[in-house]
Scaffold this motif. Structure first.
Motif, PDB file in Angstrom:
ATOM      1  N   ARG A   1      -3.314   0.117 -65.091  1.00 21.94           N
ATOM      2  CA  ARG A   1      -2.660   1.197 -65.131  1.00 21.94           C
ATOM      3  C   ARG A   1      -2.507   1.834 -63.823  1.00 21.94           C
ATOM      4  O   ARG A   1      -1.393   2.684 -63.501  1.00 21.94           O
ATOM      5  CB  ARG A   1      -3.463   2.111 -66.126  1.00 21.94           C
ATOM      6  CG  ARG A   1      -3.274   1.807 -67.564  1.00 21.94           C
ATOM      7  CD  ARG A   1      -4.023   2.714 -68.680  1.00 21.94           C
ATOM      8  NE  ARG A   1      -3.968   2.212 -70.028  1.00 21.94           N
ATOM      9  CZ  ARG A   1      -4.357   3.136 -70.779  1.00 21.94           C
ATOM     10  NH1 ARG A   1      -4.649   4.150 -70.836  1.00 21.94           N
ATOM     11  NH2 ARG A   1      -4.318   2.229 -72.220  1.00 21.94           N
TER      12      ARG A   1
ATOM     13  N   GLY B   1       8.384   9.004 -71.936  1.00 18.81           N
ATOM     14  CA  GLY B   1       6.940   8.459 -72.599  1.00 18.81           C
ATOM     15  C   GLY B   1       7.629   7.986 -73.902  1.00 18.81           C
ATOM     16  O   GLY B   1       8.518   8.121 -74.473  1.00 18.81           O
TER      17      GLY B   1
ATOM     18  N   PHE C   1       1.577   2.564 -72.453  1.00 15.43           N
ATOM     19  CA  PHE C   1       0.399   1.969 -72.214  1.00 15.43           C
ATOM     20  C   PHE C   1      -0.177   1.508 -73.653  1.00 15.43           C
ATOM     21  O   PHE C   1      -0.083   2.098 -74.568  1.00 15.43           O
ATOM     22  CB  PHE C   1      -0.969   2.906 -71.926  1.00 15.43           C
ATOM     23  CG  PHE C   1      -0.775   3.277 -70.143  1.00 15.43           C
ATOM     24  CD1 PHE C   1       0.015   2.753 -69.364  1.00 15.43           C
ATOM     25  CD2 PHE C   1      -1.021   4.808 -70.106  1.00 15.43           C
ATOM     26  CE1 PHE C   1       0.186   3.093 -68.090  1.00 15.43           C
ATOM     27  CE2 PHE C   1      -0.986   5.305 -68.663  1.00 15.43           C
ATOM     28  CZ  PHE C   1      -0.113   4.494 -67.674  1.00 15.43           C
TER      29      PHE C   1
ATOM     30  N   THR D   1      -0.101  10.750 -70.121  1.00 15.67           N
ATOM     31  CA  THR D   1       0.282   9.318 -69.261  1.00 15.67           C
ATOM     32  C   THR D   1       0.777   9.562 -67.833  1.00 15.67           C
ATOM     33  O   THR D   1       0.567   9.017 -67.135  1.00 15.67           O
ATOM     34  CB  THR D   1       1.228   8.796 -70.309  1.00 15.67           C
ATOM     35  OG1 THR D   1       0.409   8.348 -71.458  1.00 15.67           O
ATOM     36  CG2 THR D   1       1.539   7.230 -69.455  1.00 15.67           C
TER      37      THR D   1
END
Length: 223
Positions: free
Chosen positions: A9, A130, A189, A43
């Motif tokens: 990440r 997202g 993710f 995120t």
């Protein structure tokens, strides 16, 4: 849809911040002002923090959210608060922020007041999105109240919506504005969200709103 995989990440955040900075510079080279729409949530926080230190002509960048909970920015649930604390700091503080919330008005009345003022900022130069596990993006939630209207081609430029099973009303940019962006990036993710974004491509938009914006999007994924 173009999907890019990252080892972790942190590498994703660094790479996406660099990509967004490069695209902002490219747009600024040919436009007097550019409009950058971005999500709330946890995120993108590291991406915003990295981007905030990038040297570019932020004074010509207009920043707006893709969607917002109908609360003032002092509220812990405010996406505006997150963006101001992570992106609009350092050199990026020179960017112009376009707020949606109007104190004293309902989400529906506030959206109706704000919508006509947004036309000058479209089409979006750059869009970051997202996705939730339910395959929502921005505040286009499956089966949410008002979401069908927000996904219509003639939707107002800002729409009030009520996600199913949530108490908090939101406002969102409509689907046609999201799809009108000159460049679109999606950050996700985890294996479950990767499977969800792949599944969304074969589902009706009302069941998987993210699927309606993927055609020209680059998806950035890390486990």
């Amino acid at each position: 849809m173009n999907m890019i995989e990252y080892a972790d990440r942190e590498m994703l955040a660094m790479s996406v911040a660099n990509v967004l900075a490069g695209e902002l510079r490219k747009s600024l080279a040919v436009q007097d002002h550019v409009t950058f729409a971005l999500p709330g949530g946890t995120t993108p926080g590291p991406i915003f923090e990295m981007l905030s230190a990038v040297e570019l002509e932020w004074s010509r960048v207009r920043v707006m959210l893709t969607d917002e909970r109908w609360v003032d920015e002092e509220n812990a649930h405010s996406n505006t608060r997150l963006v101001k604390n992570t992106l609009l700091t350092g050199v990026a503080a020179e960017a112009e922020f376009i707020p949606f919330y109007r104190d004293g008005l309902s989400a529906a009345d506030g959206a109706a007041e704000v919508a006509p003022t947004l036309a000058e900022h479209f089409p979006l130069s750059l869009l970051l999105l997202g996705m939730g596990a339910d395959m929502h993006t921005a505040s286009l939630f499956p089966n949410g109240e008002g979401v069908g209207k927000a996904m219509a081609n003639d939707a107002p430029l800002l729409c009030a919506v009520q996600p199913a099973d949530q108490d908090m009303v939101r406002v969102t940019l409509p689907l046609h504005v999201l799809n009108g962006s000159m460049s679109t990036h999606v950050v996700i993710f985890g294996d479950d969200k990767r499977a969800a974004v792949e599944r969304a491509q074969s589902l009706p938009p009302e069941e998987a709103p993210i699927g309606a914006v993927l055609a020209n999007a680059t998806v950035h994924w890390a486990a």
